[in-house]
Every structure is written in structure tokens, then in C-alpha cells.
Design an enzyme around this catalytic site. Structure first.
Site, PDB file in Angstrom:
ATOM      1  N   TYR A 177       0.837  -1.202   0.000  1.00  0.00           N
ATOM      2  CA  TYR A 177       0.000   0.000   0.000  1.00  0.00           C
ATOM      3  C   TYR A 177       0.869   1.247   0.000  1.00  0.00           C
ATOM      4  O   TYR A 177       1.868   1.324   0.720  1.00  0.00           O
ATOM      5  CB  TYR A 177      -0.902   0.000   1.244  1.00  0.00           C
ATOM      6  CG  TYR A 177      -1.741   1.255   1.381  1.00  0.00           C
ATOM      7  CD1 TYR A 177      -3.017   1.307   0.840  1.00  0.00           C
ATOM      8  CD2 TYR A 177      -1.252   2.369   2.046  1.00  0.00           C
ATOM      9  CE1 TYR A 177      -3.793   2.460   0.943  1.00  0.00           C
ATOM     10  CE2 TYR A 177      -2.018   3.528   2.152  1.00  0.00           C
ATOM     11  CZ  TYR A 177      -3.286   3.567   1.599  1.00  0.00           C
ATOM     12  OH  TYR A 177      -4.039   4.698   1.713  1.00  0.00           O
ATOM     13  N   GLU A 225      -3.354   7.734  -3.969  1.00  0.00           N
ATOM     14  CA  GLU A 225      -3.383   6.447  -3.264  1.00  0.00           C
ATOM     15  C   GLU A 225      -3.257   5.310  -4.258  1.00  0.00           C
ATOM     16  O   GLU A 225      -3.992   5.264  -5.244  1.00  0.00           O
ATOM     17  CB  GLU A 225      -4.686   6.315  -2.470  1.00  0.00           C
ATOM     18  CG  GLU A 225      -4.726   5.058  -1.620  1.00  0.00           C
ATOM     19  CD  GLU A 225      -6.066   4.879  -0.922  1.00  0.00           C
ATOM     20  OE1 GLU A 225      -7.111   4.874  -1.599  1.00  0.00           O
ATOM     21  OE2 GLU A 225      -6.068   4.732   0.312  1.00  0.00           O
TER      22      GLU A 225
END
Ligand code: GDP
Ligand code: MN
Length: 421
Positions: free
Chosen positions: A143, A231
Site C-alpha cells: 500500500y 493512493e
């Protein structure tokens, strides 16, 4: 109570140094557009093409992916959680990895259909395009995000060596795996910063120096494009030792629209709340909510108070709407149209405390709007302040069936009662 107020506060009123006339809006772009931007900055992204019809799916298979045996078919909606989402037609999953000969069939079940994910709300979002991507053999999913952080008052890079699934769950289960690296916005990203991020990602096979360069390029994109959020979940590593952005969520600061014209041209209003799109066009401070009482109020503070008092009397507001201090009659007409076009609205409460805003302007707006749209629901009006007598006379002479109220309490009570009948 908290839910909707939080939504309003976080989306509208928490903008430091902003006056009530400016509402916080952030541009959100599709994954394929984000991937395109990243590609321009030398960030590794899978080869992909976005298509809007089955005809173009065929063309893409023929010309872009002539030798692939498998592809990833990804629904393009402006919401996350697509992988675990479900279509209203019953088809499960907004992201599919399929053999090339099944791509058309899969795309056919997505295009023009409504995808519901945990971020879209129950009404879902329409899939107008699917993004066809080469299928990478992902060794590991991580991530990565860059956001603007209040505490450090600057960009903050967040990295986690586990990714792919919902980061919210990860943060709860493994808080220690999430590392945060604040960046000094004046100095820019240093080697040290980038190393910390890569250590946090802890790639198993990807080249360390290349990964450091990728992180720096991501930061460069974030700054130069006026992002508020970038993101990538998952940022993945492939068997050929590359760090690759396998997803892309990019948000941009609306205040930078003037210098990011190319990016802001990517806006897709079909993915937004249609009530908010109409409101933005009329330059109104409007936020759609789920309740049954449409509110038309002047002043953000009074608008909040009106919503509170509706709640207090057992109702739920359908929106936050501040028509502002200098709204024109046309804007009032537009506002009224937005409220009346909302099927959920069972009553409308007009609460005007005329200071700079004049009660007669509001009254004329309401009367004109009622001429243009059929009024299907009761309207409760409380007017006070500048030109209140003219305002009341305009309403009275219009012959409209209005419920008048003396004060805020009275108005809210009457609106809640009217909405229930
Ligand atoms: P989201 O659910 O909206 O965040 O959509 P994602 O773009 O993250 O896709 C969901 C999942 O599909 C990812 O977490 C990956 O596990 C998987 N995925 C996406 N692209 C690829 C790919 O190229 N190869 C493989 N093996 N999996 C992929
Ligand atoms: Mn994702």
C-alpha cells in the site's frame, strides 16, 4: 446526527481560512486517467486502455493486446472497493482477471451497468468505461499513499508492506506495519525520506534503487499536479523486479483548477450526485444528504442550526443549502428546483434571516420557481429581517399554498409535521 453533520463539516465548512461562499470540492479522476498521468511521470503502470463499447473492446484486443492470454477488466467508477463490489444486474465483482477470449463477455456485463461498492452508497455508480490492462504476475501487493496532513501541515507519505485489501482493516489489525513519512514541502523529498518509504514497503524482489526513484517520481507528480491525495492500493511488485502501480486514486485541490486546466478537464459529472452538479452550476453552497426535509437557508451557521433543529424535532434534512448573502433571484429559483426535483424531499423548509440577503428577493425566487416546477410538497416559510413585509406580501399575493412560521422552532416543527403527512 453525527453522521450527517460530520459529512457537512468535513466537506464544506472545515476549510481553514475560507469564507462561507466557497465550498470544498475535490476533483476525483478515474483510475485509467490517473494511470495516464503516472505514466507521464515515469511511474511504472500496467499497459492499459479504457473503452466505452464492446466494439472498442474488440479493437483493443486486436491492436493493443494481440498476444496476451489474460487481461484484467476493471470497471471505471469514482469509488473504491470495486474488486469486492456487486452489479445491480447480479454480476459479482467490478474487477476481473480473465482469459482473453472471455474479455468481451466480462466487459459486456459491466458496461452501462450500475456497480455498488461499500463506497458508492446503495444507489451505486454507472460504469461507462472499462479499463483493460495487461495482467501482471504480482509477487506481492503493498500500500502506498501521499496525502495532505493537518498535524505536520504538509504532504505525508504512508506506506505499508501489506496491501490490496481495505487499508482501514489493515490499519486496525496491524497498526505497526503502517509507516508515515512527513515531507518538508520546502525541501522536497530527500533520499532519506524515500529510503524510509521503501523500507516501509519492504519489497521482496523489486530493485531497491529503482523503487526509491519511483517513490520520488510519485512525490513529484503529487506536488506538480496539486494533488490532495494520491493512493495506490495495491502498489505491487512483479516477478521481473519492478514496482508497479496496479491501481490509482488521485484527488486534486479545486483551488488549483486555474493552473491545472488539463487535469480539471477530466472531470466526470456522470459520477457525481446530480443535485450537487446542478448546485455547483448555479454557484450554490449545496450538499446532498439522505433526509426528507429540503432546506433553503441563508448563511452557513443558520443552515447548520436549521439542520440541528429539524433533527431535534424528529426529522432529517435532505440537504445542506446556504444560498448566501447575495444570492440572485435566479439562484433562488435554481435552488428551489434542486429541492423539488429530489424525490426524497417530502417537505421544504425555507428559513431566511434577511440581513444582506433580502426577504423580497427570496420570496420572488420561490414564486418564480413555483411557476416553473410543479410544487408537489408542502413548503414551510419563515422570513425575518430586511424587507420582510415586502417578502411576505409577495408570497401572499402569489396565491401559493404556503405554511408560514413565526420562528425557527415553529418552522422546524411544522416542516417535520408536514413531511410526515
Ligand atoms: P479496488 O477494489 O477498487 O481497489 O480495485 P483494484 O484496482 O485495487 O483491484 C482489485 C484487486 O485486483 C487488486 O487488489 C489486485 O489483487 C487485483 N489486480 C488488479 N490488477 C492486477 C494485475 O495486473 N494482476 C493481478 N494478479 N491482480 C491484479
Ligand atoms: Mn485498490
Amino acid at each position: 446526527m453525527r453522521g450527517f453533520l460530520n459529512k457537512v463539516v468535513s466537506r464544506s465548512l472545515s476549510v481553514a481560512g475560507k469564507w462561507q461562499h466557497q465550498q470544498l470540492r475535490r476533483l476525483n479522476i478515474h483510475e485509467y486517467q490517473g494511470a495516464g498521468l503516472m505514466g507521464k511521470y515515469g511511474i511504472n503502470v500496467p499497459k492499459g486502455v479504457a473503452v466505452a463499447s464492446l466494439h472498442h473492446v474488440q479493437k483493443a484486443l486486436q491492436y493493443v493486446f494481440p498476444s496476451e492470454s489474460e487481461l484484467v477488466v476493471k470497471s471505471q467508477v469514482l469509488a473504491g472497493g470495486r474488486g469486492l463490489g456487486k452489479f445491480k444486474n447480479g454480476f459479482q465483482g467490478g474487477v476481473h482477471i480473465v482469459k482473453t477470449d472471455k474479455v468481451e463477455e466480462t466487459a459486456g456485463k459491466m458496461l452501462g451497468q450500475i456497480l455498488v461498492t461499500k463506497q458508492t452508497g446503495s444507489q451505486g455508480k454507472i460504469v461507462s468505461k472499462v479499463y483493460l490492462c495487461e495482467k501482471l504476475s504480482l509477487v506481492n501487493e503493498m500500500y502506498f499513499a501521499i496525502m495532505l496532513d493537518r498535524t505536520t501541515a504538509g504532504p505525508l507519505i504512508i506506506a505499508c508492506k501489506k496491501g490490496g485489501t481495505s487499508i482501514e482493516d489493515l490499519a486496525e489489525k496491524f497498526p505497526d506495519l503502517i509507516i508515515k513519512v512527513p515531507i518538508d514541502v520546502f525541501k522536497g523529498i530527500t533520499d532519506e525520506d524515500a529510503v524510509k518509504v521503501v523500507d516501509g514497503l519492504a519489497p521482496k524482489v523489486a530493485d531497491r534503487n529503482d523503487s526509491i526513484e519511483q517513490v520520488k517520481k510519485l512525490y513529484k507528480l503529487f506536488c506538480e499536479s496539486d494533488c490532495t491525495l494520491l493512493e495506490i492500493n495495491p502498489i505491487a511488485e512483479t516477478s521481473d523486479k519492478q514496482l508497479v502501480a496496479a491501481d490509482a486514486k488521485l484527488n486534486f485541490d479545486d483551488n488549483a483548477a486555474f493552473r491545472q486546466k488539463e487535469i480539471f478537464a477530466l472531470r466526470d459529472p456522470t459520477q457525481e450526485d446530480p443535485r450537487e452538479v446542478a448546485a455547483a452550476k448555479a454557484d450554490l453552497n449545496y450538499i446532498g444528504l439522505d433526509g426528507e426535509i429540503g432546506c433553503m437557508v441563508n448563511g452557513a451557521g443558520l443552515a447548520m442550526a436549521t439542520m440541528d433543529i429539524i433533527k431535534l424535532h424528529g426529522g432529517t434534512p435532505a440537504n445542506f443549502l446556504d444560498v448566501g448573502g447575495n444570492a440572485s433571484e435566479e439562484q433562488v429559483v435554481e435552488a428551489f428546483k434542486i429541492l423539488t426535483s429530489d424525490d426524497k424531499v417530502k417537505a421544504i423548509l425555507v428559513n431566511i434571516f434577511g440581513g444582506i440577503m433580502k426577504c423580497d428577493v427570496i420570496a420572488s425566487g420561490i414564486v418564480n420557481a413555483a411557476k416553473q416546477v410543479a410544487l408537489k410538497v408542502p413548503v414551510v416559510v419563515r422570513l425575518e429581517g430586511t424587507n420582510v413585509d415586502q417578502g411576505k406580501r409577495i408570497l401572499k399575493e402569489s396565491g401559493m399554498a404556503l405554511i408560514t412560521a413565526e420562528d425557527l422552532d415553529d418552522a422546524a416543527e411544522k416542516a417535520v409535521k408536514a413531511s410526515a403527512t
